[in-house]
Write a protein that holds these residues in place. Structure first.
Motif, PDB file in Angstrom:
ATOM      1  N   SER A  18     -14.754   5.986  -7.278  1.00 26.09           N
ATOM      2  CA  SER A  18     -13.824   5.722  -6.175  1.00 26.09           C
ATOM      3  C   SER A  18     -14.538   5.106  -4.981  1.00 26.09           C
ATOM      4  CB  SER A  18     -13.115   7.001  -5.739  1.00 26.09           C
ATOM      5  OG  SER A  18     -12.302   7.480  -6.772  1.00 26.09           O
ATOM      6  N   ALA A  19     -15.677   5.663  -4.622  1.00 19.13           N
ATOM      7  CA  ALA A  19     -16.445   5.126  -3.497  1.00 19.13           C
ATOM      8  C   ALA A  19     -16.886   3.685  -3.787  1.00 19.13           C
ATOM      9  CB  ALA A  19     -17.654   6.007  -3.206  1.00 19.13           C
ATOM     10  N   CYS A  20     -17.296   3.444  -5.021  1.00 17.36           N
ATOM     11  CA  CYS A  20     -17.713   2.107  -5.422  1.00 17.36           C
ATOM     12  C   CYS A  20     -16.549   1.120  -5.314  1.00 17.36           C
ATOM     13  CB  CYS A  20     -18.249   2.148  -6.849  1.00 17.36           C
ATOM     14  SG  CYS A  20     -18.629   0.531  -7.527  1.00 17.36           S
ATOM     15  N   LYS A  21     -15.378   1.506  -5.814  1.00 21.01           N
ATOM     16  CA  LYS A  21     -14.201   0.634  -5.762  1.00 21.01           C
ATOM     17  C   LYS A  21     -13.773   0.372  -4.315  1.00 21.01           C
ATOM     18  CE  LYS A  21     -10.824   1.324  -8.581  1.00 21.01           C
ATOM     19  NZ  LYS A  21     -10.325   0.448  -9.618  1.00 21.01           N
ATOM     20  N   GLU A  22     -13.817   1.396  -3.476  1.00 16.83           N
ATOM     21  CA  GLU A  22     -13.445   1.220  -2.077  1.00 16.83           C
ATOM     22  C   GLU A  22     -14.408   0.273  -1.375  1.00 16.83           C
ATOM     23  OE1 GLU A  22     -13.112   5.132  -0.409  1.00 16.83           O
ATOM     24  OE2 GLU A  22     -11.358   5.601  -1.646  1.00 16.83           O
ATOM     25  N   ASP A  23     -15.697   0.425  -1.649  1.00 19.15           N
ATOM     26  CA  ASP A  23     -16.700  -0.471  -1.068  1.00 19.15           C
ATOM     27  C   ASP A  23     -16.469  -1.909  -1.537  1.00 19.15           C
ATOM     28  OD1 ASP A  23     -19.217  -1.153   0.313  1.00 19.15           O
ATOM     29  OD2 ASP A  23     -19.975  -1.436  -1.733  1.00 19.15           O
ATOM     30  N   ARG A  54     -13.450  -3.395   0.189  1.00 23.97           N
ATOM     31  CA  ARG A  54     -13.750  -3.734   1.592  1.00 23.97           C
ATOM     32  C   ARG A  54     -14.561  -5.020   1.675  1.00 23.97           C
ATOM     33  NH1 ARG A  54     -14.398   1.490   2.422  1.00 23.97           N
ATOM     34  NH2 ARG A  54     -16.595   1.477   1.865  1.00 23.97           N
ATOM     35  N   ARG A  55     -15.549  -5.138   0.796  1.00 27.38           N
ATOM     36  CA  ARG A  55     -16.452  -6.286   0.844  1.00 27.38           C
ATOM     37  C   ARG A  55     -15.847  -7.566   0.285  1.00 27.38           C
ATOM     38  NH1 ARG A  55     -21.745  -4.251  -1.921  1.00 27.38           N
ATOM     39  NH2 ARG A  55     -22.417  -6.361  -1.408  1.00 27.38           N
ATOM     40  N   PHE A  56     -14.942  -7.433  -0.676  1.00 25.98           N
ATOM     41  CA  PHE A  56     -14.395  -8.610  -1.360  1.00 25.98           C
ATOM     42  C   PHE A  56     -12.866  -8.552  -1.448  1.00 25.98           C
ATOM     43  CE2 PHE A  56     -18.655  -7.751  -2.989  1.00 25.98           C
ATOM     44  CZ  PHE A  56     -19.271  -8.965  -2.736  1.00 25.98           C
ATOM     45  N   TYR A  91     -15.501  -8.731  -6.326  1.00 30.27           N
ATOM     46  CA  TYR A  91     -15.093  -7.332  -6.476  1.00 30.27           C
ATOM     47  C   TYR A  91     -15.588  -6.771  -7.804  1.00 30.27           C
ATOM     48  CZ  TYR A  91     -11.841  -3.439  -7.282  1.00 30.27           C
ATOM     49  OH  TYR A  91     -11.297  -2.216  -7.575  1.00 30.27           O
ATOM     50  N   MET A  92     -15.366  -7.516  -8.882  1.00 28.73           N
ATOM     51  CA  MET A  92     -15.791  -7.069 -10.205  1.00 28.73           C
ATOM     52  C   MET A  92     -17.315  -6.987 -10.306  1.00 28.73           C
ATOM     53  SD  MET A  92     -12.981  -6.443 -11.762  1.00 28.73           S
ATOM     54  CE  MET A  92     -13.495  -6.285 -13.454  1.00 28.73           C
ATOM     55  N   ALA A  93     -17.999  -7.973  -9.764  1.00 23.32           N
ATOM     56  CA  ALA A  93     -19.464  -7.972  -9.808  1.00 23.32           C
ATOM     57  C   ALA A  93     -20.031  -6.791  -9.017  1.00 23.32           C
ATOM     58  CB  ALA A  93     -20.008  -9.287  -9.271  1.00 23.32           C
ATOM     59  N   CYS A  94     -19.399  -6.468  -7.908  1.00 32.79           N
ATOM     60  CA  CYS A  94     -19.852  -5.354  -7.074  1.00 32.79           C
ATOM     61  C   CYS A  94     -19.699  -4.023  -7.819  1.00 32.79           C
ATOM     62  CB  CYS A  94     -19.052  -5.339  -5.772  1.00 32.79           C
ATOM     63  SG  CYS A  94     -19.598  -4.143  -4.556  1.00 32.79           S
ATOM     64  N   LYS A  95     -18.627  -3.867  -8.587  1.00 35.28           N
ATOM     65  CA  LYS A  95     -18.394  -2.638  -9.338  1.00 35.28           C
ATOM     66  C   LYS A  95     -19.258  -2.533 -10.585  1.00 35.28           C
ATOM     67  CE  LYS A  95     -14.217  -2.734 -10.526  1.00 35.28           C
ATOM     68  NZ  LYS A  95     -12.933  -2.334 -11.105  1.00 35.28           N
ATOM     69  N   GLY A  96     -19.745  -3.651 -11.090  1.00 39.54           N
ATOM     70  CA  GLY A  96     -20.451  -3.694 -12.368  1.00 39.54           C
ATOM     71  C   GLY A  96     -21.559  -2.667 -12.542  1.00 39.54           C
ATOM     72  N   PRO A  97     -22.518  -2.587 -11.629  1.00 43.16           N
ATOM     73  CA  PRO A  97     -23.605  -1.619 -11.805  1.00 43.16           C
ATOM     74  C   PRO A  97     -23.119  -0.163 -11.871  1.00 43.16           C
ATOM     75  CG  PRO A  97     -24.210  -3.265 -10.180  1.00 43.16           C
ATOM     76  CD  PRO A  97     -22.757  -3.475 -10.476  1.00 43.16           C
TER      77      PRO A  97
END
Length: 84
Positions: free
Chosen positions: A48-53, A56-58, A65-71
């Motif tokens: 959840s924190a990852c998705k919210e971040d 916010r960023r994208f 957004y997808m790349a940010c969640k990937g790791p």
């Protein structure tokens, strides 16, 4: 969240439908991940924190957004046995 393409295709703004055949590996992956999250509240908080971040960023960039969640997703896949 609206993707960049939705600004040009307003009829694509509201929903995203993802369909998998009943016997597909993709559906199996989604169900294993869902079931893992249902039984691991600490993983839910992390995801959840990852998705919210990422949101916010994208806010207008689905690829970012997808790349940010990937790791985060890859780390959770390891915990639930979906990857090595």
């Amino acid at each position: 969240m609206r993707s960049a393409s939705s600004r040009y295709l307003p009829h694509l703004r509201l929903h995203h439908l993802y369909v998998c055949p009943a016997d597909s590996e993709e559906l199996h992956r989604h169900l294993v991940f869902r079931d893992f999250l249902r039984t691991h509240p600490e993983a839910v908080a992390r995801y959840s924190a990852c998705k919210e971040d990422a949101a916010r960023r994208f806010p207008e960039d689905i690829e970012g957004y997808m790349a940010c969640k990937g790791p985060c997703i890859e780390a959770l896949y390891k915990l639930c046995g979906l990857s090595e």
